[in-house]
Enzyme design. Structure first.
Site, PDB file in Angstrom:
ATOM      1  N   GLY A  46       0.824  -1.196   0.000  1.00 24.45           N
ATOM      2  CA  GLY A  46       0.000   0.000   0.000  1.00 24.45           C
ATOM      3  C   GLY A  46       0.858   1.244   0.000  1.00 24.45           C
ATOM      4  N   GLN A  51       2.985   9.970   1.177  1.00 25.16           N
ATOM      5  CA  GLN A  51       4.278   9.273   1.158  1.00 25.16           C
ATOM      6  C   GLN A  51       5.109   9.622  -0.068  1.00 25.16           C
ATOM      7  OE1 GLN A  51       2.389   5.232   2.115  1.00 25.16           O
ATOM      8  NE2 GLN A  51       4.405   5.105   3.079  1.00 25.16           N
ATOM      9  N   CYS A  89       6.010  -0.160   6.956  1.00 24.67           N
ATOM     10  CA  CYS A  89       5.625   0.995   6.146  1.00 24.67           C
ATOM     11  C   CYS A  89       6.790   1.355   5.241  1.00 24.67           C
ATOM     12  CB  CYS A  89       5.293   2.165   7.069  1.00 24.67           C
ATOM     13  SG  CYS A  89       4.801   3.663   6.193  1.00 24.67           S
ATOM     14  N   LEU A  90       6.488   1.669   3.985  1.00 26.25           N
ATOM     15  CA  LEU A  90       7.551   2.042   3.048  1.00 26.25           C
ATOM     16  C   LEU A  90       8.271   3.318   3.487  1.00 26.25           C
ATOM     17  CD1 LEU A  90       5.842   1.224  -0.372  1.00 26.25           C
ATOM     18  CD2 LEU A  90       7.546  -0.118   0.871  1.00 26.25           C
ATOM     19  N   HIS A 131      -4.174   1.236   7.736  1.00 21.66           N
ATOM     20  CA  HIS A 131      -2.829   1.827   7.733  1.00 21.66           C
ATOM     21  C   HIS A 131      -2.749   3.002   6.753  1.00 21.66           C
ATOM     22  CE1 HIS A 131       1.748   1.328   7.715  1.00 21.66           C
ATOM     23  NE2 HIS A 131       1.524   2.109   6.663  1.00 21.66           N
ATOM     24  N   GLU A 132      -3.255   2.777   5.531  1.00 25.64           N
ATOM     25  CA  GLU A 132      -3.132   3.817   4.497  1.00 25.64           C
ATOM     26  C   GLU A 132      -4.066   4.993   4.778  1.00 25.64           C
ATOM     27  OE1 GLU A 132      -0.611   3.570   2.748  1.00 25.64           O
ATOM     28  OE2 GLU A 132      -0.226   1.439   3.020  1.00 25.64           O
ATOM     29  N   HIS A 135      -2.540   7.374   7.129  1.00 22.18           N
ATOM     30  CA  HIS A 135      -1.565   8.290   6.516  1.00 22.18           C
ATOM     31  C   HIS A 135      -2.235   9.590   6.072  1.00 22.18           C
ATOM     32  CE1 HIS A 135       2.330   6.330   6.224  1.00 22.18           C
ATOM     33  NE2 HIS A 135       1.816   5.224   5.740  1.00 22.18           N
TER      34      HIS A 135
HETATM   35 NI    NI Z   1       2.695   3.367   5.535  1.00 20.52          NI
END
Ligand code: NI
Length: 161
Positions: A46, A51, A89-90, A131-132, A135
């Site tokens: 995701g 991000q 998380c990226l 999670h997304e 953000h």
């Molecule tokens: Ni993330």
């Protein structure tokens, strides 16, 4: 399409609330294409627009590599159950932490044509939606981690999301 730079934890853009998308302009279409490409390149499940430095309410998710979801202006309508597991998380590469999330989520969002739809997810998809969506409100999973962050190489079987 192009890869975009993934902002890392500590970057102010990840701590700010995102604005709703009013219309999908060619520029936003390009952003969405780039977000999918950037997510796949990074082996993520995701990615949220902040991000890649854009404060808009856009999320892309693909838990299997063959199940892409685009969520514009997502709103979680319903949750139930509970799952506790490792999450990553990226924007915090190489790390994971234990987070408890709902095991079922129903979300309403808009598609590329700005048509509303609902998506239901369980397990990893439910986790990714939560999670997304977090953000988009400037929140990172680290705020919810139980215990310490661990290095991914120390994890045995759990796959970071
Ligand atoms: Ni993330």
């Amino acid at each position: 399409m192009a890869l975009r730079e993934i902002r890392e934890y500590g970057d102010d853009v990840l701590a700010r609330p995102c604005k709703e998308v009013k219309e999908v302009t060619p520029r936003i279409r390009e952003l969405i294409d780039d977000m999918f490409e950037t997510m796949y390149e990074a082996n993520g499940v995701g990615l949220a627009a902040p991000q890649v430095g854009v404060l808009k309410r856009i999320v892309v998710i693909d838990c299997t590599g063959e199940d892409p979801h685009l969520l514009i202006n997502p709103v979680i309508l319903e949750t139930s159950g509970e799952q506790t597991g490792y999450e990553g998380c990226l924007s915090l590469p190489g790390k994971s932490g234990v987070v408890t999330r709902p095991n079922y989520v129903k979300v309403r969002a808009y598609d590329i044509d700005m048509k509303p739809f609902e998506l239901e997810g369980t397990e990893l998809l439910a986790r990714a939606i939560c999670h997304e969506t977090d953000h988009l409100d400037g929140h990172m999973y680290v705020e919810k981690v139980e215990g310490d962050l661990v290095n991914n190489e120390d994890l045995q079987e759990e796959e970071p999301s």
